[in-house]
Design an enzyme around this catalytic site. Structure first.
Site, PDB file in Angstrom:
ATOM      1  N   TYR A  68       0.677  -1.115  -0.010  1.00 38.18           N
ATOM      2  CA  TYR A  68       0.029   0.035  -0.033  1.00 38.18           C
ATOM      3  C   TYR A  68       0.715   1.369   0.016  1.00 38.18           C
ATOM      4  O   TYR A  68       0.816   2.259  -1.016  1.00 38.18           O
ATOM      5  CB  TYR A  68      -0.836   0.002   1.135  1.00 38.18           C
ATOM      6  CG  TYR A  68      -2.142   1.243   1.267  1.00 38.18           C
ATOM      7  CD1 TYR A  68      -3.111   1.217   0.309  1.00 38.18           C
ATOM      8  CD2 TYR A  68      -1.751   1.915   2.360  1.00 38.18           C
ATOM      9  CE1 TYR A  68      -3.866   2.183   0.743  1.00 38.18           C
ATOM     10  CE2 TYR A  68      -2.570   3.105   2.597  1.00 38.18           C
ATOM     11  CZ  TYR A  68      -3.700   3.146   1.587  1.00 38.18           C
ATOM     12  OH  TYR A  68      -4.799   4.031   1.612  1.00 38.18           O
ATOM     13  N   ARG A  84      -3.478   8.415  16.319  1.00 35.50           N
ATOM     14  CA  ARG A  84      -3.932   8.677  14.913  1.00 35.50           C
ATOM     15  C   ARG A  84      -4.770   9.914  15.110  1.00 35.50           C
ATOM     16  O   ARG A  84      -5.090  10.403  16.287  1.00 35.50           O
ATOM     17  CB  ARG A  84      -4.883   7.695  14.366  1.00 35.50           C
ATOM     18  CG  ARG A  84      -4.503   5.987  14.181  1.00 35.50           C
ATOM     19  CD  ARG A  84      -3.450   6.317  13.118  1.00 35.50           C
ATOM     20  NE  ARG A  84      -2.855   4.817  12.616  1.00 35.50           N
ATOM     21  CZ  ARG A  84      -1.974   4.453  13.173  1.00 35.50           C
ATOM     22  NH1 ARG A  84      -1.246   4.830  14.277  1.00 35.50           N
ATOM     23  NH2 ARG A  84      -1.560   3.292  12.610  1.00 35.50           N
ATOM     24  N   ASN A  97     -14.794  -0.963  13.434  1.00 37.32           N
ATOM     25  CA  ASN A  97     -14.475  -2.128  14.324  1.00 37.32           C
ATOM     26  C   ASN A  97     -15.056  -2.074  15.714  1.00 37.32           C
ATOM     27  O   ASN A  97     -15.904  -2.581  16.240  1.00 37.32           O
ATOM     28  CB  ASN A  97     -13.041  -2.433  14.528  1.00 37.32           C
ATOM     29  CG  ASN A  97     -12.739  -3.473  13.458  1.00 37.32           C
ATOM     30  OD1 ASN A  97     -13.466  -3.708  12.390  1.00 37.32           O
ATOM     31  ND2 ASN A  97     -11.518  -4.076  13.525  1.00 37.32           N
TER      32      ASN A  97
HETATM   33  P1  NAD Z   1     -12.633   1.799   0.444  1.00 34.20           P
HETATM   34  O1  NAD Z   1     -12.162   0.441   0.329  1.00 34.20           O
HETATM   35  O2  NAD Z   1     -13.786   1.992   0.940  1.00 34.20           O
HETATM   36  O3  NAD Z   1     -12.697   2.118  -1.112  1.00 34.20           O
HETATM   37  C1  NAD Z   1     -11.891   1.915  -2.280  1.00 34.20           C
HETATM   38  C2  NAD Z   1     -12.685   1.610  -3.475  1.00 34.20           C
HETATM   39  O4  NAD Z   1     -11.934   1.192  -4.665  1.00 34.20           O
HETATM   40  C3  NAD Z   1     -13.727   0.450  -3.535  1.00 34.20           C
HETATM   41  O5  NAD Z   1     -15.080   0.835  -3.952  1.00 34.20           O
HETATM   42  C4  NAD Z   1     -13.092  -0.758  -4.226  1.00 34.20           C
HETATM   43  O6  NAD Z   1     -14.126  -1.405  -4.801  1.00 34.20           O
HETATM   44  C5  NAD Z   1     -12.536   0.295  -5.197  1.00 34.20           C
HETATM   45  N1  NAD Z   1     -11.308  -0.482  -5.963  1.00 34.20           N
HETATM   46  C6  NAD Z   1     -10.120  -1.129  -5.310  1.00 34.20           C
HETATM   47  N2  NAD Z   1      -9.435  -1.665  -6.115  1.00 34.20           N
HETATM   48  C7  NAD Z   1     -10.141  -1.442  -7.427  1.00 34.20           C
HETATM   49  C8  NAD Z   1      -9.682  -1.684  -8.761  1.00 34.20           C
HETATM   50  N3  NAD Z   1      -8.412  -2.626  -8.940  1.00 34.20           N
HETATM   51  N4  NAD Z   1     -10.341  -1.338  -9.788  1.00 34.20           N
HETATM   52  C9  NAD Z   1     -11.604  -0.722  -9.518  1.00 34.20           C
HETATM   53  N5  NAD Z   1     -11.929  -0.462  -8.390  1.00 34.20           N
HETATM   54  C10 NAD Z   1     -11.229  -0.764  -7.190  1.00 34.20           C
HETATM   55  O7  NAD Z   1     -11.639   2.846   0.967  1.00 34.20           O
HETATM   56  P2  NAD Z   1     -11.668   4.355   1.188  1.00 34.20           P
HETATM   57  O8  NAD Z   1     -11.380   4.531   2.591  1.00 34.20           O
HETATM   58  O9  NAD Z   1     -12.899   4.993   0.589  1.00 34.20           O
HETATM   59  O10 NAD Z   1     -10.358   4.825   0.432  1.00 34.20           O
HETATM   60  C11 NAD Z   1     -10.724   5.576  -0.749  1.00 34.20           C
HETATM   61  C12 NAD Z   1      -9.127   6.142  -1.355  1.00 34.20           C
HETATM   62  O11 NAD Z   1      -8.831   7.001  -0.370  1.00 34.20           O
HETATM   63  C13 NAD Z   1      -8.051   4.929  -1.650  1.00 34.20           C
HETATM   64  O12 NAD Z   1      -7.466   5.348  -2.570  1.00 34.20           O
HETATM   65  C14 NAD Z   1      -7.313   5.225  -0.306  1.00 34.20           C
HETATM   66  O13 NAD Z   1      -6.018   4.745  -0.281  1.00 34.20           O
HETATM   67  C15 NAD Z   1      -7.507   6.503  -0.011  1.00 34.20           C
HETATM   68  N6  NAD Z   1      -7.383   7.003   1.425  1.00 34.20           N
HETATM   69  C16 NAD Z   1      -8.322   6.680   2.290  1.00 34.20           C
HETATM   70  C17 NAD Z   1      -8.238   6.936   3.761  1.00 34.20           C
HETATM   71  C18 NAD Z   1      -9.076   6.568   4.730  1.00 34.20           C
HETATM   72  O14 NAD Z   1      -8.957   6.964   5.846  1.00 34.20           O
HETATM   73  N7  NAD Z   1     -10.490   6.354   4.511  1.00 34.20           N
HETATM   74  C19 NAD Z   1      -6.950   7.530   4.198  1.00 34.20           C
HETATM   75  C20 NAD Z   1      -5.784   7.539   3.223  1.00 34.20           C
HETATM   76  C21 NAD Z   1      -6.110   7.395   1.854  1.00 34.20           C
HETATM   77  N1  UDP Z   2      -6.521  -0.869  15.644  1.00 30.81           N
HETATM   78  C1  UDP Z   2      -7.068  -1.283  16.894  1.00 30.81           C
HETATM   79  N2  UDP Z   2      -8.109  -2.114  16.666  1.00 30.81           N
HETATM   80  C2  UDP Z   2      -8.852  -2.425  15.636  1.00 30.81           C
HETATM   81  C3  UDP Z   2      -8.347  -1.934  14.570  1.00 30.81           C
HETATM   82  C4  UDP Z   2      -7.439  -1.099  14.424  1.00 30.81           C
HETATM   83  O1  UDP Z   2      -6.477  -0.978  17.750  1.00 30.81           O
HETATM   84  O2  UDP Z   2      -9.811  -3.125  15.930  1.00 30.81           O
HETATM   85  C5  UDP Z   2      -5.251   0.189  15.701  1.00 30.81           C
HETATM   86  C6  UDP Z   2      -4.409  -0.160  14.777  1.00 30.81           C
HETATM   87  O3  UDP Z   2      -3.600  -1.087  15.081  1.00 30.81           O
HETATM   88  C7  UDP Z   2      -3.787   1.335  14.416  1.00 30.81           C
HETATM   89  C8  UDP Z   2      -4.809   2.036  14.505  1.00 30.81           C
HETATM   90  O4  UDP Z   2      -5.913   1.568  15.232  1.00 30.81           O
HETATM   91  O5  UDP Z   2      -2.865   1.652  15.402  1.00 30.81           O
HETATM   92  C9  UDP Z   2      -5.493   2.636  13.308  1.00 30.81           C
HETATM   93  O6  UDP Z   2      -5.738   1.427  12.450  1.00 30.81           O
HETATM   94  P1  UDP Z   2      -6.480   1.316  11.022  1.00 30.81           P
HETATM   95  O7  UDP Z   2      -6.524   0.020  10.684  1.00 30.81           O
HETATM   96  O8  UDP Z   2      -7.779   2.253  11.184  1.00 30.81           O
HETATM   97  O9  UDP Z   2      -5.731   2.604  10.016  1.00 30.81           O
HETATM   98  P2  UDP Z   2      -4.145   2.490  10.104  1.00 30.81           P
HETATM   99  O10 UDP Z   2      -3.358   1.682  10.669  1.00 30.81           O
HETATM  100  O11 UDP Z   2      -3.938   2.571   8.427  1.00 30.81           O
HETATM  101  O12 UDP Z   2      -3.913   4.036  10.470  1.00 30.81           O
END
Ligand code: NAD
Ligand code: UDP
Length: 324
Positions: free
Chosen positions: A142, A208, A187
Site C-alpha cells: 500500500y 491517529r 471495528n
Molecule cells: P474503500 O475500500 O472503501 O474504497 C476503495 C474503492 O476502490 C472500493 O469501492 C473498491 O471496490 C475500489 N477498488 C479497489 N480496487 C479496485 C480496482 N482494482 N479497480 C477498481 N476499483 C477498485 O476505501 P476508502 O477509505 O474509501 O479509500 C478511498 C481512497 O482514499 C483510497 O485510494 C485510499 O487509499 C485513500 N485513502 C483513504 C483513507 C481513509 O482513511 N479512508 C486514508 C488515506 C487514503
Molecule cells: N486498531 C485497533 N483495533 C482495531 C483496528 C485497528 O487497535 O480493531 C489500531 C491499529 O493497530 C492502528 C490504529 O488502530 O494503530 C488505526 O488502524 P486502522 O487500521 O484504522 O488504520 P491505519 O493503521 O492504516 O492508520
C-alpha cells in the site's frame, strides 16, 4: 454541468464524494470493480453511471473534465489480502487514470495517503517530510504503491504538462464504512453496539488523527477546484488521540463493553498527525466536525445497518467474519 470520473466511487470516501458532486450538479461516472465497495453506497440518480471495471486494465470516459482517482483498497487487512494486487492497483490503476485524463484533457486528483510517511520521525508531518517507510514489510504494497503513484502523477505533470493534484489523506471515518472493513472506528463502533469487547491492538498508546468524511470531501473538492498547486497536500484533521482514548470515546456513546488487547500489527505507525497549514493557506481548508459529533453520526449509521441485517428475511449487506 461538468463530467467527473470517480474511480473507487462505490467505496466509503468515494461514495460521499459522488454525493457531493451530484449535489453540485455534475454528471458523475464511477469506475469501480466493487472489490471493497458496494453498489448500494451509490444513489439512484439520472446523472450517475456505474462502470464495473478493474482499473488495472485501461479504461476510457470520453468528455471527462475531472478525474478523482480513489480506486484502491485502503484498510490494512483488506489491502494485505492480495498485496500484489494492491500494489498493481496503485501503479497500473494510476497510469490508466492518467492516460484517461490526458485523452480527455481532464484535471486529475490522486487520493494518496499519510502512509507515505511510514513510521514518521517528524511530528506532525508536513508535506516536505519524505517519510520512513519499510519497503519490504506487510504494509509496503500500500505505502510503496501510493509513493509510486505520487511519482507517476508528478512525472505526468513534468513530462506531459498534465494538470494534477495529490491529496495525502490522513485517517478518515464516517457512515458507509463497510462492516467488514477492519479499520479501527468501524471495528470499535460495531463491537460496542454488539456488546463485544473492543479489540485494542498493542497497548493502545499509538496515535491517529481522525477526520470526519464530509471534512475530507471539502478538502478533496477544494484541492481540485480552488488551487493550481501540483505538489502533495495533506488533508485530514489535526486532533491527535491515542487508540485507547478513541476506545473510551466510543464507549462514552455506547457503554457496556470491555477492552481486550490483541497483538500490534507489524509496522503499525506509532504516531500520526497532519500538518494542515498548506491546505489552509492554499484554499482555506478547515475541518469542522468534532470527534464527538462524527462518532455519534457513525454510531447511528452502523446501528441502522446492523438492525437491517438482523431483520428477518434480509440478506446481510457485507460478509462479516466478526459477526456472531
Ligand atoms: P474503500 O475500500 O472503501 O474504497 C476503495 C474503492 O476502490 C472500493 O469501492 C473498491 O471496490 C475500489 N477498488 C479497489 N480496487 C479496485 C480496482 N482494482 N479497480 C477498481 N476499483 C477498485 O476505501 P476508502 O477509505 O474509501 O479509500 C478511498 C481512497 O482514499 C483510497 O485510494 C485510499 O487509499 C485513500 N485513502 C483513504 C483513507 C481513509 O482513511 N479512508 C486514508 C488515506 C487514503
Ligand atoms: N486498531 C485497533 N483495533 C482495531 C483496528 C485497528 O487497535 O480493531 C489500531 C491499529 O493497530 C492502528 C490504529 O488502530 O494503530 C488505526 O488502524 P486502522 O487500521 O484504522 O488504520 P491505519 O493503521 O492504516 O492508520
Amino acid at each position: 454541468m461538468a463530467r467527473a470520473v470517480v474511480t473507487g466511487g462505490a467505496g466509503f470516501v468515494g461514495s460521499h464524494l459522488v454525493a457531493r458532486l451530484l449535489a453540485q450538479g455534475h454528471e458523475v461516472v464511477v469506475v469501480d470493480n466493487l472489490h471493497t465497495g458496494d453498489r448500494r453506497n451509490l444513489p439512484e440518480h439520472p446523472a450517475l453511471r456505474l462502470v464495473e471495471h478493474d482499473v488495472r486494465e485501461p479504461f476510457d470516459v470520453p468528455g471527462a473534465s475531472r478525474v478523482y482517482h480513489l480506486a484502491c483498497p485502503a484498510s490494512p487487512p483488506q489491502y494485505q489480502v492480495d498485496p500484489v494486487g494492491t500494489l498493481l492497483t496503485s501503479v497500473l490503476g494510476t497510469q490508466h487514470a492518467l492516460q484517461l485524463a490526458e485523452r480527455a484533457g481532464a484535471r486529475l486528483l490522486l487520493a494518496s495517503t499519510s502512509e507515505v510517511y511510514g513510521e514518521p520521525e517528524v511530528h506532525p508531518q508536513p508535506e516536505a517530510y519524505r517519510g520512513a517507510v519499510n519497503p519490504v514489510g506487510p504494509r509496503a504494497c500500500y505505502d510503496e504503491g501510493k509513493r509510486a503513484a505520487e511519482a507517476l502523477v508528478r512525472d505526468w505533470h513534468r513530462a506531459h504538462g498534465l494538470d494534477v493534484r495529490i491529496a495525502r489523506i490522513f485517517n478518515t471515518y464516517g457512515p458507509r464504512m463497510a462492516l467488514d472493513d477492519g479499520r479501527v472506528v468501524v471495528n470499535f463502533v460495531q463491537q460496542a453496539l454488539r456488546g463485544e469487547p473492543l479489540t485494542v491492538y498493542g497497548d493502545g498508546q499509538q496515535t491517529r488523527s481522525l477526520c470526519y468524511v464530509s471534512d475530507l470531501v471539502d478538502g478533496l473538492c477544494g484541492l481540485m477546484e480552488r488551487t493550481d498547486h501540483v505538489e502533495p497536500v495533506n488533508l485530514g484533521n489535526a486532533e491527535e488521540l491515542t487508540v485507547a482514548a478513541l476506545a473510551q470515546a466510543v464507549l462514552s456513546l455506547v457503554p457496556g463493553s470491555e477492552l481486550v488487547h490483541e497483538a500490534l500489527p507489524v509496522d503499525d505507525p506509532t504516531r500520526r498527525c497532519p500538518d494542515l497549514r498548506l491546505a489552509a493557506a492554499l484554499f482555506g481548508y478547515t475541518p469542522r466536525v468534532s470527534l464527538a459529533e462524527g462518532l455519534a453520526r457513525t454510531v447511528e449509521d452502523v446501528r441502522a445497518r446492523l438492525g437491517r441485517r438482523r431483520a428477518p428475511g434480509v440478506t446481510p449487506r457485507c460478509a462479516d467474519p466478526r459477526a456472531p
